[in-house]
Write a protein that holds these residues in place. Sequence first.
Motif, PDB file in Angstrom:
ATOM      1  N   ALA A 369     -11.670  58.418  29.647  1.00 35.31           N
ATOM      2  CA  ALA A 369     -12.974  58.773  29.117  1.00 35.31           C
ATOM      3  C   ALA A 369     -14.039  57.770  28.787  1.00 35.31           C
ATOM      4  CB  ALA A 369     -12.391  59.315  27.708  1.00 35.31           C
ATOM      5  N   SER A 370     -13.477  56.547  28.571  1.00 32.66           N
ATOM      6  CA  SER A 370     -14.587  55.440  28.500  1.00 32.66           C
ATOM      7  C   SER A 370     -15.347  55.071  29.750  1.00 32.66           C
ATOM      8  CB  SER A 370     -13.660  54.160  28.208  1.00 32.66           C
ATOM      9  OG  SER A 370     -13.215  54.084  26.963  1.00 32.66           O
ATOM     10  N   ILE A 371     -14.657  55.368  30.926  1.00 34.95           N
ATOM     11  CA  ILE A 371     -15.252  55.161  32.325  1.00 34.95           C
ATOM     12  C   ILE A 371     -16.110  56.461  32.515  1.00 34.95           C
ATOM     13  CG2 ILE A 371     -15.027  55.214  34.949  1.00 34.95           C
ATOM     14  CD1 ILE A 371     -12.234  53.943  34.125  1.00 34.95           C
ATOM     15  N   LEU A 372     -15.705  57.549  32.135  1.00 33.31           N
ATOM     16  CA  LEU A 372     -16.776  58.767  32.555  1.00 33.31           C
ATOM     17  C   LEU A 372     -17.873  58.658  31.323  1.00 33.31           C
ATOM     18  CD1 LEU A 372     -13.996  61.552  32.486  1.00 33.31           C
ATOM     19  CD2 LEU A 372     -15.068  60.579  34.565  1.00 33.31           C
ATOM     20  N   LEU A 373     -17.733  58.145  30.192  1.00 33.55           N
ATOM     21  CA  LEU A 373     -18.693  58.065  29.559  1.00 33.55           C
ATOM     22  C   LEU A 373     -19.812  57.179  30.073  1.00 33.55           C
ATOM     23  CD1 LEU A 373     -17.331  58.118  25.808  1.00 33.55           C
ATOM     24  CD2 LEU A 373     -18.983  59.828  26.824  1.00 33.55           C
ATOM     25  N   ASN A 374     -19.255  55.985  30.604  1.00 32.82           N
ATOM     26  CA  ASN A 374     -20.192  55.083  31.201  1.00 32.82           C
ATOM     27  C   ASN A 374     -20.813  55.592  32.302  1.00 32.82           C
ATOM     28  OD1 ASN A 374     -21.144  52.316  31.097  1.00 32.82           O
ATOM     29  ND2 ASN A 374     -19.868  51.849  32.934  1.00 32.82           N
ATOM     30  N   LYS A 375     -20.242  56.366  32.848  1.00 31.08           N
ATOM     31  CA  LYS A 375     -20.933  57.239  34.269  1.00 31.08           C
ATOM     32  C   LYS A 375     -21.797  58.324  33.572  1.00 31.08           C
ATOM     33  CE  LYS A 375     -18.420  57.966  37.839  1.00 31.08           C
ATOM     34  NZ  LYS A 375     -17.232  58.654  38.550  1.00 31.08           N
ATOM     35  N   ASN A 376     -22.026  58.595  32.616  1.00 31.13           N
ATOM     36  CA  ASN A 376     -22.690  59.577  32.153  1.00 31.13           C
ATOM     37  C   ASN A 376     -22.413  60.991  32.170  1.00 31.13           C
ATOM     38  OD1 ASN A 376     -25.050  60.709  30.537  1.00 31.13           O
ATOM     39  ND2 ASN A 376     -26.241  60.752  32.326  1.00 31.13           N
ATOM     40  N   GLU A 377     -20.890  61.198  32.284  1.00 25.22           N
ATOM     41  CA  GLU A 377     -20.419  62.482  32.371  1.00 25.22           C
ATOM     42  C   GLU A 377     -19.745  62.785  31.173  1.00 25.22           C
ATOM     43  OE1 GLU A 377     -17.836  62.735  35.899  1.00 25.22           O
ATOM     44  OE2 GLU A 377     -18.983  61.227  37.052  1.00 25.22           O
ATOM     45  N   PRO A 378     -20.459  63.312  29.937  1.00 21.96           N
ATOM     46  CA  PRO A 378     -19.970  63.708  28.878  1.00 21.96           C
ATOM     47  C   PRO A 378     -19.080  64.992  28.868  1.00 21.96           C
ATOM     48  CG  PRO A 378     -22.481  63.681  28.496  1.00 21.96           C
ATOM     49  CD  PRO A 378     -22.013  63.100  29.916  1.00 21.96           C
ATOM     50  N   GLU A 379     -19.639  66.064  29.761  1.00 23.83           N
ATOM     51  CA  GLU A 379     -19.111  67.253  29.870  1.00 23.83           C
ATOM     52  C   GLU A 379     -17.670  67.291  30.266  1.00 23.83           C
ATOM     53  OE1 GLU A 379     -22.098  66.441  31.242  1.00 23.83           O
ATOM     54  OE2 GLU A 379     -23.627  67.760  30.592  1.00 23.83           O
ATOM     55  N   THR A 380     -17.505  66.372  31.334  1.00 23.68           N
ATOM     56  CA  THR A 380     -16.155  65.956  31.802  1.00 23.68           C
ATOM     57  C   THR A 380     -15.302  65.455  30.835  1.00 23.68           C
ATOM     58  OG1 THR A 380     -17.112  65.578  34.036  1.00 23.68           O
ATOM     59  CG2 THR A 380     -14.968  64.998  33.553  1.00 23.68           C
ATOM     60  N   VAL A 381     -15.768  64.547  29.938  1.00 20.66           N
ATOM     61  CA  VAL A 381     -14.767  63.862  29.071  1.00 20.66           C
ATOM     62  C   VAL A 381     -14.558  64.962  27.844  1.00 20.66           C
ATOM     63  CG1 VAL A 381     -14.906  62.297  27.191  1.00 20.66           C
ATOM     64  CG2 VAL A 381     -16.078  61.556  29.231  1.00 20.66           C
ATOM     65  N   ILE A 382     -15.424  65.839  27.482  1.00 23.71           N
ATOM     66  CA  ILE A 382     -15.113  67.016  26.684  1.00 23.71           C
ATOM     67  C   ILE A 382     -14.230  67.752  27.102  1.00 23.71           C
ATOM     68  CG2 ILE A 382     -16.100  69.019  25.551  1.00 23.71           C
ATOM     69  CD1 ILE A 382     -18.765  67.494  25.333  1.00 23.71           C
ATOM     70  N   ASP A 383     -14.069  68.147  28.298  1.00 18.38           N
ATOM     71  CA  ASP A 383     -12.903  68.987  28.795  1.00 18.38           C
ATOM     72  C   ASP A 383     -11.590  68.194  28.975  1.00 18.38           C
ATOM     73  OD1 ASP A 383     -15.012  70.953  29.325  1.00 18.38           O
ATOM     74  OD2 ASP A 383     -15.328  70.693  31.271  1.00 18.38           O
ATOM     75  N   LEU A 384     -11.908  66.968  29.192  1.00 22.47           N
ATOM     76  CA  LEU A 384     -10.593  66.225  29.411  1.00 22.47           C
ATOM     77  C   LEU A 384      -9.915  66.046  27.959  1.00 22.47           C
ATOM     78  CD1 LEU A 384      -8.975  64.168  31.204  1.00 22.47           C
ATOM     79  CD2 LEU A 384     -10.503  62.236  30.503  1.00 22.47           C
ATOM     80  N   LEU A 385     -10.841  65.580  27.035  1.00 21.34           N
ATOM     81  CA  LEU A 385     -10.297  65.207  25.564  1.00 21.34           C
ATOM     82  C   LEU A 385      -9.867  66.243  24.813  1.00 21.34           C
ATOM     83  CD1 LEU A 385     -12.051  61.792  24.823  1.00 21.34           C
ATOM     84  CD2 LEU A 385      -9.886  62.080  26.235  1.00 21.34           C
ATOM     85  N   ARG A 386     -10.578  67.340  24.736  1.00 22.43           N
ATOM     86  CA  ARG A 386     -10.178  68.211  23.696  1.00 22.43           C
ATOM     87  C   ARG A 386      -8.636  68.768  23.527  1.00 22.43           C
ATOM     88  NH1 ARG A 386     -14.431  73.113  24.324  1.00 22.43           N
ATOM     89  NH2 ARG A 386     -13.798  73.061  26.654  1.00 22.43           N
ATOM     90  N   PRO A 387      -7.863  69.054  24.604  1.00 22.05           N
ATOM     91  CA  PRO A 387      -6.575  69.364  24.367  1.00 22.05           C
ATOM     92  C   PRO A 387      -5.659  68.052  23.994  1.00 22.05           C
ATOM     93  CG  PRO A 387      -7.023  69.184  26.661  1.00 22.05           C
ATOM     94  CD  PRO A 387      -8.421  69.351  26.007  1.00 22.05           C
TER      95      PRO A 387
END
Length: 952
Positions: A369-387
């Motif tokens: 998630a830290s990497i994806l945030l740094n890559k400016n992919e917040p939507e992917t982080v949301i899908d990844l972390l919600r469950p």
Amino acid sequence: MLWQSSLKFAQIIPMQPHRKSSVKVLSGLMLASILSLPSPGLADENLAGKYYENALVAYQKQDLDAAIIELRNALQQNPNYVAAHILLGKLFLQKKSLSEAEVHLNLANQLGADRSLTVKALAQLYLYQIKYNQLLKEIQPSQFNRQLQPDLHVFRGHAYLQLNQISEALNEYDIAAQIDPSRVDAVIGRANALLRRNDLAGATQAVEKAMAMQPDNPGNWYVKGSIEHVQGDLENAIKDYDKAITLLPDYQDARIARAGVLMDLQQDQRADEDLAYLRKHYPFDPKAAYLHAVLLARNGQQAASIKELEAASDIIVAVKPEYLVQHSQTLMLSGLINYSLQRFDLAAEYLRQYVKSYPGQPGPYKLLASILLNKNEPETVIDLLRPVVASNPNDYRLLFLLGTAYMNVGKHDKANALLEKASAGEDGGENIHAEIGLNRLSMGQETLAIQELEAAIQKNPGNTQAGIPLVAIYIRNGEGQNALRIAQAMHKKQSKNLTLLNLLGTAQVATQNLKQARQSFEQAVELDPTFITGHLNLSKLDVAEKKIDKAKQRLVALNQKFPDNVAVLIELSTVDQAIGNNDSANQWLEKARRIDQKSMPVLLAQMDLNIKTGRTLQALSIGEAAELIDRENPQLLQALARSYLASNNREKALSIYRRMADQARLNVKKLYNVARYQIQAGDYSDAIKTLKKAIVADEKHIPAQIALTEMELYHGKPVFALSRANNLLKAYPQSGFPNRLLGDIAAQDKNFSLAATRYQTAFDLEPDTALLMKLYQSLNQTGQNQKAFDLLAEWTKKHPKDLVPIAALAEELLQQGKLKEAQKHYEFLLTQYPNEAQFLNNLAYIYFSSGDSKASSYAEKAQQLAPEQASSNDTLGWILVNTGKVDEGLHYLRSAHSRESQNPEIRYHIAVALDKLGRKDEAKQELEQALNSNLSFNGIEQAKALSEKLSQ
């Protein structure tokens, strides 16, 4: 003889507010010293000048090969001979040796050539190289004198035409014709553009006009043939192309057009002759290569055809290999290693595979998630972390990451709820404040990061997670007292912690408490004699205090104890560079590299030394090897870009900067730094894009706002600059910088009265040297010369050590003919900067004017220190001519002219030298150029008298 403007001195001495300390400390918690390189050995200038004069004679006879040999001989004597580079560039362009032409023209510009002497050749070079956008970006006619502008507008018209931007091309041709109605090439260009638009009537009318102006111009016959070609009259088109090529056998466009028609007429043998000629004389033209490929294929020569197609192709396919790793521990380790090396894309791929195969562990999700945030992919982080958060509702790090993702997509209610819950955990939120601060810092949002890190410190002054990066930020920003406050608080909690003790010493250096800093570093090494960083900082203190021998002794002893420590070897190299011993410095680095071939600090140090010493190929070799180790290291990429720039491969350097901007994503600090590199390299359009991206990341980042406003003003859209500056004034009404920017905008619009008002307001709010000089210049430009003079005089009385305004005051006195007063100031300036060529040159001018024998030695030293400056070459050359050393003096005067070709005084000096050498006709030509410039200059009456004498 020219004296040199002191306004340029502002670019030599870093301008700092008088109230601020000049002591500087590098980031990374280490001290630094500023290195200087020795001057290169002196060349045989007299011999270089003789070879150049021989080259001119050969060139006038159109013996290009002989001229090239003489110029190469001149450059062997003096590699920095600008006039020789200019002429060589033009000769190689004439011979269609584009790479060599580019090297010499760029070198000439880098060495300070007057761009009016190289700009036409560069424009033609860019057309040959199909660098149409670069031509349009770099070549701005308004920057040159009116005599040159028609040529440049025509070149720009050709570039627009090749880009099929017909309206823009027509505009350029029309401007050229308006400036000089006799320019037939502008009319021919217009005809060509209208033909591209299928306006056959307009094109025909324009050709008829051009024919009436100049019936034997090959361009007329080429466009006439093109009109007939479009109309299907191929036989007459061939005849007109034949006529054009008869008039100009080297006519590239006409030969290509004729080859195409001949192929249409199945006259392959004649077409092949044209194409063979083009491939020989224009090997860089893809159109010729393509047509040749078609012709070869039509005649059954498939292999040769493919080879030609490959020659025409400029496509580079980069293939990234994919790795399949089955073992779970190896998979996770690969993710961690690549994350540590900042290879985020690879790390993300490994971690995606891991969480897909092993979904029960929250740790990998956090890293991914830290990497994806740094890559400016917040939507992917949301899908990844919600469950994952649903299964781990009290994991504050997961809550923080998910909250940050929601914040980045604008869902602030959800973001606040998650972040508040995260802050409530972990001992009242101290650690989460630190985590949020570090995350802000990783995104380049420094102001917000400081707020969060300070909140963590308030909860616990000994929090090292927040305190250590905060100290580094404050030191980097010049806020030494804040750094010291936090360092002392952490040290108080852990007095035996070596890292904190070293950090305290670094903060003490930042506040100029060098004695206390030494005590802190000494205490650290007493606690642990193997603490290398403490020893290195002590050596840096030695260097800062000019105790070079002591620093060297300390490091040599350290090297004996720790022979395999590369940091010690790097520092030994740095100290040797400080005393000019570059060979020894290189040996230390070679030893370090043998110990650790993959050490990035060692590789970077080697690259830096090679660049400084002019060994750019070695720097590139090291950098390209280092890139295989870490493709995303920003320091390495910057060093590589510097190496490419130093080796005249600007395009490759710019591509690296674009890569760095992509890698920075929404990290405002990184983006701002990349933009600075792009600006330094002259890539203004990409710099604007990068700065816009930086402001999207953090609109409160003032340096980026200022830089973007300046870029829009000078290299973008001034209306945007005005809008930004007005918005900044509303947001920061009590700061000086918005008014300073508005002053710059007014000055650019030549509204100097408004500029002076804006600068005065800014100066009243935040007076400093930079604003003083802007205000001073704007006052002069509005005729308020006495007020400008008084401003300088008053400031220099209050700030007697502020050298930039003192230099400007000296120039004012020199302009007023108050040589004795100016002499006093220049002599003082030389006590501060004894090797400043500008001051030596101006003193040489004063001494020569007053008959002082010191003039010659001062002029010689000025020229040796600044061989790239027209003024220093002219002053020395003129003194030599007047003291009987005419041949030698002429060489320096030629160098002066190559850097300032529009200066009539230099031409007058050259004429005098040529007259003394008996070259009367050449002297007469130079005098005509000087006197026809309609500019006043020192010696104009003597020039008129000499002209009259030579005309008799």
